[in-house]
Each structure stands twice: as structure tokens, then as C-alpha cells.
Design an enzyme around this catalytic site. Structure first.
Site, PDB file in Angstrom:
ATOM      1  N   ASN A  10       7.911  46.702  -3.642  1.00  0.00           N
ATOM      2  CA  ASN A  10       7.403  45.511  -2.936  1.00  0.00           C
ATOM      3  C   ASN A  10       7.636  44.198  -3.678  1.00  0.00           C
ATOM      4  O   ASN A  10       6.979  44.116  -4.471  1.00  0.00           O
ATOM      5  CB  ASN A  10       5.937  45.823  -2.591  1.00  0.00           C
ATOM      6  CG  ASN A  10       5.224  44.356  -2.000  1.00  0.00           C
ATOM      7  OD1 ASN A  10       6.072  43.491  -1.566  1.00  0.00           O
ATOM      8  ND2 ASN A  10       3.972  44.342  -1.903  1.00  0.00           N
ATOM      9  N   TRP A  11       8.800  43.700  -3.425  1.00  0.00           N
ATOM     10  CA  TRP A  11       9.088  42.547  -4.303  1.00  0.00           C
ATOM     11  C   TRP A  11       8.224  41.254  -4.066  1.00  0.00           C
ATOM     12  O   TRP A  11       8.432  40.264  -4.885  1.00  0.00           O
ATOM     13  CB  TRP A  11      10.644  42.047  -4.002  1.00  0.00           C
ATOM     14  CG  TRP A  11      11.715  43.283  -4.520  1.00  0.00           C
ATOM     15  CD1 TRP A  11      11.750  44.138  -5.224  1.00  0.00           C
ATOM     16  CD2 TRP A  11      13.086  42.998  -4.193  1.00  0.00           C
ATOM     17  NE1 TRP A  11      12.801  44.895  -5.307  1.00  0.00           N
ATOM     18  CE2 TRP A  11      13.669  44.018  -4.774  1.00  0.00           C
ATOM     19  CE3 TRP A  11      14.059  42.049  -3.709  1.00  0.00           C
ATOM     20  CZ2 TRP A  11      15.134  44.230  -4.649  1.00  0.00           C
ATOM     21  CZ3 TRP A  11      15.199  42.437  -3.581  1.00  0.00           C
ATOM     22  CH2 TRP A  11      15.795  43.262  -3.986  1.00  0.00           C
ATOM     23  N   LYS A  12       7.414  41.452  -2.869  1.00  0.00           N
ATOM     24  CA  LYS A  12       6.831  40.235  -2.703  1.00  0.00           C
ATOM     25  C   LYS A  12       7.511  38.895  -2.472  1.00  0.00           C
ATOM     26  O   LYS A  12       8.810  39.048  -2.299  1.00  0.00           O
ATOM     27  CB  LYS A  12       5.620  40.181  -4.008  1.00  0.00           C
ATOM     28  CG  LYS A  12       4.943  41.420  -3.932  1.00  0.00           C
ATOM     29  CD  LYS A  12       3.509  41.234  -4.633  1.00  0.00           C
ATOM     30  CE  LYS A  12       2.961  42.629  -4.739  1.00  0.00           C
ATOM     31  NZ  LYS A  12       1.350  42.353  -5.576  1.00  0.00           N
ATOM     32  N   HIS A 100      -1.147  44.382   3.869  1.00  0.00           N
ATOM     33  CA  HIS A 100      -1.460  44.263   2.650  1.00  0.00           C
ATOM     34  C   HIS A 100      -2.611  43.582   2.015  1.00  0.00           C
ATOM     35  O   HIS A 100      -2.816  42.411   2.947  1.00  0.00           O
ATOM     36  CB  HIS A 100      -0.058  43.633   1.740  1.00  0.00           C
ATOM     37  CG  HIS A 100       0.103  44.007   0.380  1.00  0.00           C
ATOM     38  ND1 HIS A 100      -0.549  42.992  -0.514  1.00  0.00           N
ATOM     39  CD2 HIS A 100       0.684  44.544  -0.527  1.00  0.00           C
ATOM     40  CE1 HIS A 100      -0.363  43.178  -1.826  1.00  0.00           C
ATOM     41  NE2 HIS A 100       0.331  44.259  -1.761  1.00  0.00           N
ATOM     42  N   GLU A 102      -2.863  41.214  -0.112  1.00  0.00           N
ATOM     43  CA  GLU A 102      -2.669  39.826  -0.174  1.00  0.00           C
ATOM     44  C   GLU A 102      -2.525  38.959   1.273  1.00  0.00           C
ATOM     45  O   GLU A 102      -3.048  37.795   1.542  1.00  0.00           O
ATOM     46  CB  GLU A 102      -1.065  39.665  -0.906  1.00  0.00           C
ATOM     47  CG  GLU A 102      -1.525  39.846  -2.276  1.00  0.00           C
ATOM     48  CD  GLU A 102      -0.171  40.581  -3.067  1.00  0.00           C
ATOM     49  OE1 GLU A 102       0.891  40.241  -2.494  1.00  0.00           O
ATOM     50  OE2 GLU A 102      -0.410  41.093  -4.276  1.00  0.00           O
ATOM     51  N   GLU A 172      -4.334  51.054  -2.022  1.00  0.00           N
ATOM     52  CA  GLU A 172      -4.214  49.937  -2.961  1.00  0.00           C
ATOM     53  C   GLU A 172      -5.553  49.069  -3.539  1.00  0.00           C
ATOM     54  O   GLU A 172      -5.930  48.364  -2.771  1.00  0.00           O
ATOM     55  CB  GLU A 172      -3.195  48.810  -2.759  1.00  0.00           C
ATOM     56  CG  GLU A 172      -1.577  49.321  -2.393  1.00  0.00           C
ATOM     57  CD  GLU A 172      -0.666  48.344  -2.406  1.00  0.00           C
ATOM     58  OE1 GLU A 172       0.214  48.502  -3.444  1.00  0.00           O
ATOM     59  OE2 GLU A 172      -0.795  47.376  -1.869  1.00  0.00           O
ATOM     60  N   GLY A 178      -1.649  44.196  -9.646  1.00  0.00           N
ATOM     61  CA  GLY A 178      -1.054  43.148 -10.588  1.00  0.00           C
ATOM     62  C   GLY A 178      -1.848  42.639 -11.917  1.00  0.00           C
ATOM     63  O   GLY A 178      -1.773  41.885 -12.428  1.00  0.00           O
ATOM     64  N   SER A 217      -0.398  48.481  -9.981  1.00  0.00           N
ATOM     65  CA  SER A 217      -0.062  48.411 -11.458  1.00  0.00           C
ATOM     66  C   SER A 217       0.560  49.920 -11.804  1.00  0.00           C
ATOM     67  O   SER A 217       0.513  50.478 -13.055  1.00  0.00           O
ATOM     68  CB  SER A 217      -1.095  48.402 -12.200  1.00  0.00           C
ATOM     69  OG  SER A 217      -1.798  47.121 -12.423  1.00  0.00           O
ATOM     70  N   GLY A 238       4.676  47.021  -7.041  1.00  0.00           N
ATOM     71  CA  GLY A 238       4.921  45.546  -7.074  1.00  0.00           C
ATOM     72  C   GLY A 238       5.727  45.038  -8.421  1.00  0.00           C
ATOM     73  O   GLY A 238       6.684  44.902  -8.559  1.00  0.00           O
ATOM     74  N   GLY A 239       4.698  44.662  -9.426  1.00  0.00           N
ATOM     75  CA  GLY A 239       5.610  44.058 -10.524  1.00  0.00           C
ATOM     76  C   GLY A 239       6.551  44.672 -11.249  1.00  0.00           C
ATOM     77  O   GLY A 239       7.575  44.409 -11.610  1.00  0.00           O
TER      78      GLY A 239
HETATM   79  P1  PGA Z   1       1.511  45.734  -8.532  1.00  0.00           P
HETATM   80  O1  PGA Z   1       1.529  45.376  -6.909  1.00  0.00           O
HETATM   81  O2  PGA Z   1       2.275  46.966  -8.519  1.00  0.00           O
HETATM   82  O3  PGA Z   1       1.915  44.572  -9.075  1.00  0.00           O
HETATM   83  O4  PGA Z   1       0.026  46.152  -8.791  1.00  0.00           O
HETATM   84  C1  PGA Z   1       1.597  46.575  -6.035  1.00  0.00           C
HETATM   85  C2  PGA Z   1       1.325  45.745  -4.892  1.00  0.00           C
HETATM   86  O5  PGA Z   1       0.796  45.063  -4.297  1.00  0.00           O
HETATM   87  O6  PGA Z   1       1.934  46.575  -3.697  1.00  0.00           O
END
Ligand code: PGA
Length: 255
Positions: A10-12, A100, A102, A172, A178, A217, A238-239
Site C-alpha cells: 500500500n504505497w498510500k 482503510h 485513514e 490493521e 506507521g 508496521s 505501508g511504510g
Molecule cells: P504501515 O501501514 O505498514 O506503514 O504501518 C500499513 C497500512 O496502513 O496499510
């Protein structure tokens, strides 16, 4: 039942379409055929990259699966700025991240809206990656199971068992996204087992076929212990998905 692992990047809101080309070429170089044999590798770039990613995947025969980070539930209409499931399906998108945290927290998406998206994604032949997870406050109040149970039941409203097989769930915990603080494997496995029990209540044995990812994470250093747990079928990353070396390290969790 053994479920095929699914690891999604997930590059966001990172990486423009030019960067996506360099990234995919590098990732394809880092991964071997047996990595793709063992794992579904999904790349979820921003919308503006999707056409480029699709073209590259088709031209070079990369076995990546293409994912989108969001969708609007309507097929067309006066929804300025939105992208429809029909448009995504035309770009050979196979997975769509839905709900998600976010999107729920920053853009006010409700359980009902998330459900409409799940239904629309399935209706267009794609697979939703349905996200759920608790805040730190909810966790400290002992409400984790009630929270994810409610989110999952709401997201799957009206979804039939035959369709549920074509869904992925991502657990999640919001406090882990993050932050560098992942849930312990035992903790994540316990909550994911609870999610599967909810799915079993809805769909009987079909629940054993539904893949449930952990997200929050995830990185090369913790993926193996997470994937060793019986209920964890993959990861939403994500990250650590922003760098192809790191993401390859996550995909190669068995090596
Ligand atoms: P993260 O994000 O790996 O940076 O914690 C995961 C996500 O939001 O899908």
C-alpha cells in the site's frame, strides 16, 4: 485448510507514475519465480499510476497483481474527483483496498459506505481487501473484538457466501499503522482468529477459505514470525512497501 499467502504493498500517497516504473523493474529483478509461486504479490499504487503499472505488467509479463487503494461505489455519475469500479476493472485491477483506517478517520467513511464499496467491487469482478482495526483507546478499553466484529459484519452486509470467498480481510490495529510498533504475532493471530470466527458465523466453512492479512508496521524483520502464526495469511504493508528492497524482503519471508 491452507490458504495462499497474499502480501500487498500500500504505497498510500507516494510514488508518481514514473517512479512506479523504476520500482516495479527493481522489484521484479529482486523477486524470483518461486516467490510468485508461493505468494500473491499485490501492488496498490495511487490512481494516477495504475495505467502505467498495468501497461508494464502486461508488456513485461510481471506476475504482480494490481490493486487500487480506494473506489467509489457508483459505476458512473456526478461524483467529481471519484473513480468508479468499472474504471478500475478496465485497468486489470484485481484487488481494491476498502475501508482503510485513514479513509475512515481522515475522510469520514462510514461502515455503510465501506459496505457499498465492497458490494460494488465484487459486482465488478474484483476482490475487496476489507480493512478493520481498533484505536489505542478502544484497545485499552477492551473493545478490540467488538470493534472488528462490528466492522466486519457491516462491511459484509448483503455479501453472499459465494462472493465472500473472493474477499480478503486486513486486520490493521490503528495504533500499529506507521508507528513502528507492530502487534505481537500472538496478539494479531488472536484477533484474526476472532475475525475468522465472525466470518464463520456469517458464512460457515467458507470462512476457512477467506484470507486475512495483518497490517501495521510490517517489515522484513518481523514478517516471518507473523506469517508463522496459523491464522495470519498475509500482510498489508505501508511504510516498508515504499522501498523495493524492503518490500522484496517482506515477500521473501520464507527464505
Ligand atoms: P504501515 O501501514 O505498514 O506503514 O504501518 C500499513 C497500512 O496502513 O496499510
Amino acid at each position: 485448510m491452507s490458504r495462499r499467502p497474499i502480501i500487498a504493498a500500500n504505497w498510500k500517497m507516494h510514488h508518481d507514475h514514473l517512479v512506479s516504473i523504476q520500482y516495479l523493474q527493481k522489484l521484479a529483478f529482486l523477486l524470483e519465480g518461486y516467490d510468485f509461486d508461493a505468494v500473491d504479490v499485490v501492488i496498490c499504487p495511487p490512481f494516477t499510476d495504475l495505467r502505467t503499472v498495468q501497461t508494464l505488467v502486461e508488456a513485461d509479463g510481471y506476475p504482480f497483481r494490481i490493486g487500487a487503494q480506494n473506489v467509489h461505489p457508483e459505476e458512473k455519475g456526478a461524483f467529481t474527483g471519484e473513480i468508479s469500479p468499472v474504471m478500475l476493472a478496465k485497468l486489470k485491477v484485481q484487488y481494491v483496498i476498502v475501508g482503510h483506517s485513514e479513509r475512515r478517520q481522515l475522510f469520514g467513511e462510514t461502515d455503510e459506505f465501506v459496505n457499498a464499496k465492497v458490494v460494488a467491487v465484487l459486482a465488478n469482478g474484483m476482490w475487496p481487501i476489507v480493512c478493520c482495526g481498533e484505536t489505542l483507546e478502544e484497545r485499552q478499553a477492551g473493545q478490540t473484538q467488538a470493534k472488528v466484529d462490528g466492522q466486519v459484519r457491516a462491511a459484509f452486509a448483503g455479501v453472499k457466501a459465494a462472493q465472500a470467498e473472493h474477499c480478503v480481510v486486513a486486520y490493521e490495529p490503528i495504533w500499529a499503522i506507521g508507528t513502528g510498533h507492530n502487534a505481537t504475532p500472538e496478539d494479531a493471530d488472536g484477533t484474526i482468529g476472532h475475525i475468522r470466527a465472525t466470518l464463520r458465523d456469517l458464512y460457515g466453512d467458507v470462512a476457512d477459505a477467506i484470507r486475512i492479512q495483518y497490517g501495521g508496521s510490517v517489515k522484513p524483520g518481523n514478517i516471518a514470525e507473523l506469517m508463522a502464526m496459523p491464522e495470519i495469511d498475509g500482510a498489508l504493508v505501508g511504510g516498508a512497501s515504499l522501498d523495493p528492497d524492503d518490500f522484496a524482503g517482506v515477500v521473501k519471508f520464507q527464505v
